[in-house]
Design a protein around this motif. Structure first.
Motif, PDB file in Angstrom:
ATOM      1  N   LEU A  30      -2.057  -4.688  27.263  1.00  0.00           N
ATOM      2  CA  LEU A  30      -0.754  -4.627  26.603  1.00  0.00           C
ATOM      3  C   LEU A  30      -0.824  -4.342  25.107  1.00  0.00           C
ATOM      4  N   ALA A  31      -1.960  -4.553  24.472  1.00  0.00           N
ATOM      5  CA  ALA A  31      -2.061  -4.407  23.011  1.00  0.00           C
ATOM      6  C   ALA A  31      -2.046  -2.938  22.614  1.00  0.00           C
ATOM      7  N   PHE A  32      -1.316  -2.640  21.547  1.00  0.00           N
ATOM      8  CA  PHE A  32      -1.284  -1.277  21.017  1.00  0.00           C
ATOM      9  C   PHE A  32      -1.106  -1.328  19.506  1.00  0.00           C
ATOM     10  N   THR A  33      -1.498  -0.257  18.843  1.00  0.00           N
ATOM     11  CA  THR A  33      -1.369  -0.158  17.391  1.00  0.00           C
ATOM     12  C   THR A  33      -0.110   0.634  17.050  1.00  0.00           C
ATOM     13  N   LEU A  34       0.658   0.109  16.130  1.00  0.00           N
ATOM     14  CA  LEU A  34       1.878   0.790  15.687  1.00  0.00           C
ATOM     15  C   LEU A  34       1.531   2.068  14.943  1.00  0.00           C
ATOM     16  N   ASP A  35       2.336   3.105  15.134  1.00  0.00           N
ATOM     17  CA  ASP A  35       2.131   4.333  14.365  1.00  0.00           C
ATOM     18  C   ASP A  35       2.662   4.125  12.941  1.00  0.00           C
ATOM     19  N   GLU A  36       2.233   4.983  12.020  1.00  0.00           N
ATOM     20  CA  GLU A  36       2.589   4.835  10.597  1.00  0.00           C
ATOM     21  C   GLU A  36       4.097   4.843  10.362  1.00  0.00           C
ATOM     22  N   ARG A  37       4.813   5.681  11.089  1.00  0.00           N
ATOM     23  CA  ARG A  37       6.266   5.746  10.926  1.00  0.00           C
ATOM     24  C   ARG A  37       6.913   4.402  11.260  1.00  0.00           C
ATOM     25  N   THR A  38       6.455   3.786  12.338  1.00  0.00           N
ATOM     26  CA  THR A  38       6.996   2.485  12.742  1.00  0.00           C
ATOM     27  C   THR A  38       6.596   1.404  11.745  1.00  0.00           C
ATOM     28  N   VAL A  39       5.358   1.444  11.268  1.00  0.00           N
ATOM     29  CA  VAL A  39       4.912   0.486  10.247  1.00  0.00           C
ATOM     30  C   VAL A  39       5.817   0.589   9.018  1.00  0.00           C
ATOM     31  N   ASP A  40       6.066   1.804   8.560  1.00  0.00           N
ATOM     32  CA  ASP A  40       6.933   2.008   7.391  1.00  0.00           C
ATOM     33  C   ASP A  40       8.346   1.505   7.650  1.00  0.00           C
ATOM     34  N   ARG A  41       8.872   1.799   8.845  1.00  0.00           N
ATOM     35  CA  ARG A  41      10.226   1.358   9.184  1.00  0.00           C
ATOM     36  C   ARG A  41      10.309  -0.170   9.205  1.00  0.00           C
ATOM     37  N   TYR A  42       9.331  -0.816   9.837  1.00  0.00           N
ATOM     38  CA  TYR A  42       9.319  -2.277   9.895  1.00  0.00           C
ATOM     39  C   TYR A  42       9.200  -2.870   8.492  1.00  0.00           C
ATOM     40  N   GLU A  43       8.326  -2.295   7.678  1.00  0.00           N
ATOM     41  CA  GLU A  43       8.167  -2.813   6.315  1.00  0.00           C
ATOM     42  C   GLU A  43       9.457  -2.648   5.527  1.00  0.00           C
ATOM     43  N   GLY A  44      10.234  -1.588   5.824  1.00  0.00           N
ATOM     44  CA  GLY A  44      11.552  -1.418   5.219  1.00  0.00           C
ATOM     45  C   GLY A  44      12.507  -2.540   5.593  1.00  0.00           C
ATOM     46  N   TYR A  45      12.290  -3.134   6.758  1.00  0.00           N
ATOM     47  CA  TYR A  45      13.084  -4.295   7.204  1.00  0.00           C
ATOM     48  C   TYR A  45      12.501  -5.606   6.701  1.00  0.00           C
ATOM     49  N   GLY A  46      11.393  -5.529   5.968  1.00  0.00           N
ATOM     50  CA  GLY A  46      10.744  -6.744   5.478  1.00  0.00           C
ATOM     51  C   GLY A  46       9.788  -7.367   6.483  1.00  0.00           C
ATOM     52  N   ILE A  47       9.363  -6.601   7.489  1.00  0.00           N
ATOM     53  CA  ILE A  47       8.445  -7.106   8.514  1.00  0.00           C
ATOM     54  C   ILE A  47       7.076  -6.467   8.301  1.00  0.00           C
ATOM     55  N   ASP A  48       6.108  -7.283   7.918  1.00  0.00           N
ATOM     56  CA  ASP A  48       4.729  -6.811   7.762  1.00  0.00           C
ATOM     57  C   ASP A  48       3.914  -7.422   8.902  1.00  0.00           C
ATOM     58  N   VAL A  49       3.800  -6.681   9.981  1.00  0.00           N
ATOM     59  CA  VAL A  49       3.145  -7.170  11.195  1.00  0.00           C
ATOM     60  C   VAL A  49       1.710  -7.621  10.916  1.00  0.00           C
ATOM     61  N   ALA A  50       0.971  -6.836  10.153  1.00  0.00           N
ATOM     62  CA  ALA A  50      -0.440  -7.157   9.890  1.00  0.00           C
ATOM     63  C   ALA A  50      -0.589  -8.507   9.190  1.00  0.00           C
ATOM     64  N   THR A  51       0.249  -8.756   8.212  1.00  0.00           N
ATOM     65  CA  THR A  51       0.210 -10.034   7.491  1.00  0.00           C
ATOM     66  C   THR A  51       0.773 -11.155   8.353  1.00  0.00           C
TER      67      THR A  51
END
Length: 156
Positions: free
Chosen positions: A78-99
């Motif tokens: 089930l594990a997958f790595t987010l693509d850069e576009r999704t990472v940027d979008r999430y960070e725009g929402y204040g969500i830093d998955v890695a941290t």
């Protein structure tokens, strides 16, 4: 006789409204789940602190555990790595998955729910790459009823 069965669900995090709705839905049918001899375990790649926040925020009374570095999710494929576009979008929402997950990786599990019989056979599985789609409590209860009736797997 009722057998002890486990419901295992993978969720993305306390920051995910779809995950929170799913967990609250499970909480809502928890008495029926227990009546049917089952327990619930929810796993997230979040740090233990965030998992504890989720327990409190959503007033959940079943087990939520941290799946450190998605180890269990990886075993289930089930594990997958987010693509850069999704990472940027999430960070725009204040969500830093890695941290948030404490790993430095932008990795999540595909949301999934399994009903696992006492012999470790998966009797019901729901996975969907669309994070907005989740197993319905009525389908989980139906799977549990089927196991208790002794006819699990006949119509799957």
């Amino acid at each position: 006789p009722v057998r002890l069965v486990g419901i295992l669900t993978f969720y993305r995090g306390v920051w995910c409204p779809y995950c929170n709705n799913e967990l609250k839905s499970l909480e809502g049918v928890l008495p029926q789940i227990h009546e049917l001899g089952a327990t619930v375990l929810a796993l997230s790649p979040e740090t233990r602190e965030h998992v504890q926040d989720n327990l409190k925020k959503n007033k959940l009374s079943f087990e939520l555990l941290s799946d450190d570095d998605n180890r269990i999710a990886r075993l289930y494929g089930l594990a997958f790595t987010l693509d850069e576009r999704t990472v940027d979008r999430y960070e725009g929402y204040g969500i830093d998955v890695a941290t948030h997950n404490g790993t430095g990786k932008h990795e999540l599990p595909i949301p999934a729910t399994y009903v696992i019989d006492t012999d470790r056979t998966i009797r019901f599985a729901f996975t969907d790459e669309n994070y907005k789609k989740r197993a319905k409590p009525k389908d989980i209860l139906k799977a549990l009823e089927s196991i208790n009736a002794g006819d699990a797997g006949e119509d799957e």
